[in-house]
Design a protein around this motif. Structure first.
Motif, mmCIF file in Angstrom:
data_model
loop_
_atom_site.group_PDB
_atom_site.id
_atom_site.type_symbol
_atom_site.label_atom_id
_atom_site.label_comp_id
_atom_site.label_asym_id
_atom_site.label_seq_id
_atom_site.Cartn_x
_atom_site.Cartn_y
_atom_site.Cartn_z
ATOM 1 N N LEU A 185 0.694 -1.356 0.155
ATOM 2 C CA LEU A 185 -0.001 -0.128 0.059
ATOM 3 C C LEU A 185 0.993 1.387 0.092
ATOM 4 O O LEU A 185 0.290 1.991 -0.730
ATOM 5 C CB LEU A 185 -0.891 -0.073 1.286
ATOM 6 C CG LEU A 185 -1.677 1.215 1.344
ATOM 7 C CD1 LEU A 185 -2.769 1.485 0.345
ATOM 8 C CD2 LEU A 185 -2.636 1.241 2.926
ATOM 9 N N VAL A 186 1.840 1.407 0.909
ATOM 10 C CA VAL A 186 2.867 2.424 0.713
ATOM 11 C C VAL A 186 3.457 2.460 -0.406
ATOM 12 O O VAL A 186 3.561 3.606 -0.874
ATOM 13 C CB VAL A 186 3.860 2.185 1.914
ATOM 14 C CG1 VAL A 186 4.920 3.425 1.836
ATOM 15 C CG2 VAL A 186 3.159 2.119 3.406
ATOM 16 N N GLY A 187 3.905 1.510 -1.107
ATOM 17 C CA GLY A 187 4.688 1.579 -2.196
ATOM 18 C C GLY A 187 3.578 2.092 -3.577
ATOM 19 O O GLY A 187 4.016 3.025 -4.202
ATOM 20 N N ALA A 188 2.311 1.739 -3.322
ATOM 21 C CA ALA A 188 1.595 2.228 -4.301
ATOM 22 C C ALA A 188 1.122 3.773 -4.220
ATOM 23 O O ALA A 188 1.092 4.234 -5.262
ATOM 24 C CB ALA A 188 0.146 1.357 -4.319
ATOM 25 N N ALA A 189 0.981 3.929 -3.064
ATOM 26 C CA ALA A 189 0.859 5.468 -2.615
ATOM 27 C C ALA A 189 2.010 6.325 -2.903
ATOM 28 O O ALA A 189 1.784 7.516 -3.737
ATOM 29 C CB ALA A 189 0.560 5.648 -1.327
ATOM 30 N N LEU A 190 3.292 6.082 -2.964
ATOM 31 C CA LEU A 190 4.225 6.646 -3.313
ATOM 32 C C LEU A 190 4.617 6.886 -4.915
ATOM 33 O O LEU A 190 5.177 7.668 -5.271
ATOM 34 C CB LEU A 190 5.807 6.355 -2.743
ATOM 35 C CG LEU A 190 5.665 6.476 -1.096
ATOM 36 C CD1 LEU A 190 6.979 5.701 -0.381
ATOM 37 C CD2 LEU A 190 5.618 7.708 -0.742
ATOM 38 N N THR A 191 4.101 5.664 -5.555
ATOM 39 C CA THR A 191 4.418 5.524 -6.971
ATOM 40 C C THR A 191 2.944 6.169 -7.867
ATOM 41 O O THR A 191 3.187 6.074 -8.933
ATOM 42 C CB THR A 191 4.740 4.370 -7.337
ATOM 43 O OG1 THR A 191 3.780 3.315 -6.921
ATOM 44 C CG2 THR A 191 6.108 3.822 -6.680
#
Length: 472
Positions: free
Chosen positions: A410-416
């Motif tokens: 989730l964090v990775g998707a939010a940052l990208t």
């Protein structure tokens, strides 16, 4: 480069030398950001985006591009470059200019959130960029590419942190009601516990609506009961509210019960509804009251365990946020609101456990469930603004916890900026949604306040229920 080197000595040399020195290690941008941080909520967002952009641009230019693309600094031994104007020559690669990258990143980041502030910062950023050529430590192409890198990094922040739209939401159809010149016939309810002691909103309301009756809530009694008592005794033609979102929804609910129009004045800390609905300016709202101009606004409602419905004008949520609110309320008297909120959020995130729920009959494991009154934007990121409160729909979002490494993904998707295609984020717009809790009752938060605990939550939109004063 030669044209700059051939310029005769002048007072400009000392000024540019001081400016380029002030920009070392981004000190200049940090100082400007601190000044913006004292200038209001929008300016604070601009300062934060600007400094995040500086951090990204500095890391990319200095830690990645300079080692990969080594280039000599402008030579000191040739006649046209002998004038260095007193600035030490850095030993790092000349390409690209880190100072220019940081300058462009800060100016662009600020402009994304606050164009007027960005326009004020842009000449300073341009002067810093030129100072690198004027003092002889960079080639012009270093500066141009560095500025492009900085601007690109700042623009790239929009993929994980959307820019808040400043246009007010679209409301329902416009109506005319009885004009109330100077607020004659209106009762404005004021929450003395909202906002800050030096907040001028109440004084503005009294100035623009001198004939309106102002009633201050008694903190020791239920606000809804107080409104009903005053309405029964005085029979007003309209209601007003000066307070935060929690107070707004209480008065709005009373206005619906008594079939009265309502005026909202931003007397709280965040004032989400007033900002979204475009009624943040007291004078404009006062003019709408005098003209009798109202628009219809949707209201959210949730029934907990089959009991009495609770209204909300902004959002309602299950999961970690209600627990954060409760901890913040417990610690606020000791630490203050914002420090208590930060500590509470850290505490909850560290110990968060997923909820097992049914959403319209389908079983899910979720970290959090968000229900917004109206349409929020963007759909594929953390919601930042509300384009419409007139479509009779709820904006439902939840974070599935039954995926492997769900929080990390989730964090990775939010940052990208890839939440839209990630299976760790679900968003839909519906007129109603039913949520059941598998296990112990959980807390429900509505408009920033914990309102109930339960195991069955029936959310629905009530189209056009609120008659809101708003100037066309």
């Amino acid at each position: 480069m030669r044209l700059s080197a051939d310029l005769p000595p002048s007072r400009l040399d000392a000024g540019l030398r001081a400016l380029t020195t002030a920009a070392n290690h981004s000190v200049l941008w940090a100082v400007l950001a601190a000044g913006l941080g004292l200038s209001g909520r929008r300016a604070r967002r601009a300062a934060l985006r600007g400094m995040l952009s500086v951090a990204g641009a500095s890391a990319l230019s200095n830690a990645v591009l300079k080692p990969l693309l080594p280039r000599r600094r402008p030579p000191a031994g040739t006649p046209e470059f002998t004038l260095r104007r007193g600035v030490p020559i850095p030993r790092s690669s000349s390409f690209p200019s880190g100072h220019s990258a940081s300058a462009a990143a800060f100016a662009t980041g600020v402009a994304l959130e606050y164009p007027l502030a960005g326009a004020a910062v842009a000449p300073v950023a341009a002067a810093v960029a030129y100072s690198r050529v004027h003092t002889g430590v960079h080639w012009p192409s270093d500066v141009i590419v560095g500025a492009a890198v900085g601007a690109a990094v700042a623009l790239g922040t929009r993929t994980w942190w959307a820019v808040r739209e400043q246009e007010p939401a679209t409301l329902g159809r416009r109506r005319r009601t009885t004009p109330l010149p100077d607020g004659d016939g209106m009762i404005v309810f004021v929450n003395p516990g909202s906002g800050t002691e030096d907040d001028p909103i109440r004084a503005e309301v009294e100035e623009h609506l001198p004939r309106a009756a102002v009633v201050e809530f008694d903190p020791g009694r239920d606000f809804g009961d107080q409104i009903d008592d005053v309405v029964a005794a005085r029979g007003p033609a309209a209601l007003g509210v000066c307070g935060g979102d929690g107070t707004v929804v209480t008065v709005a609910n009373a206005a619906v019960r008594h079939d009265l129009p309502i005026a909202v004045f931003p007397g709280g800390t965040l004032n989400h509804f007033a900002r979204d609905a475009g009624v943040g300016d007291v004078s404009s709202t006062a003019q709408a009251i005098s003209d009798g101009s109202i628009e219809l606004v949707d209201l959210g409602a949730v029934r907990v365990d089959g009991g009495t419905e609770t209204a909300f004008v902004n959002t309602s949520s299950l999961g970690g946020y209600p627990d954060t609110v409760r901890l913040r309320e417990r610690w606020e008297p000791r630490y203050g609101k914002w420090p208590a909120a930060a500590v509470a959020m850290t505490r909850v995130l560290a110990s968060a456990q997923p909820l097992t729920v049914t959403i319209d009959g389908a079983r899910h494991s979720v970290w959090m469930l968000f229900v917004g009154n109206g349409r929020y934007a963007p759909a594929d990121q953390v919601p930042m603004s509300r384009p419409a409160i007139n479509e009779g729909t709820l904006d439902v979002r939840f974070l599935p916890a039954d995926r492997r490494w769900s929080r990390l993904r989730l964090v990775g998707a939010a940052l990208t900026g890839t939440l839209a295609t990630s299976d760790t984020y679900t968003q839909q717009r519906v007129p109603a949604v039913s949520v059941g809790i598998v296990g112990e009752p959980v807390a429900l938060a509505a408009d920033g306040e914990v309102v109930a605990d339960g195991r069955r939550f029936e959310f629905r939109s009530e189209p056009g229920r609120v008659l809101l004063y708003r100037r066309p």
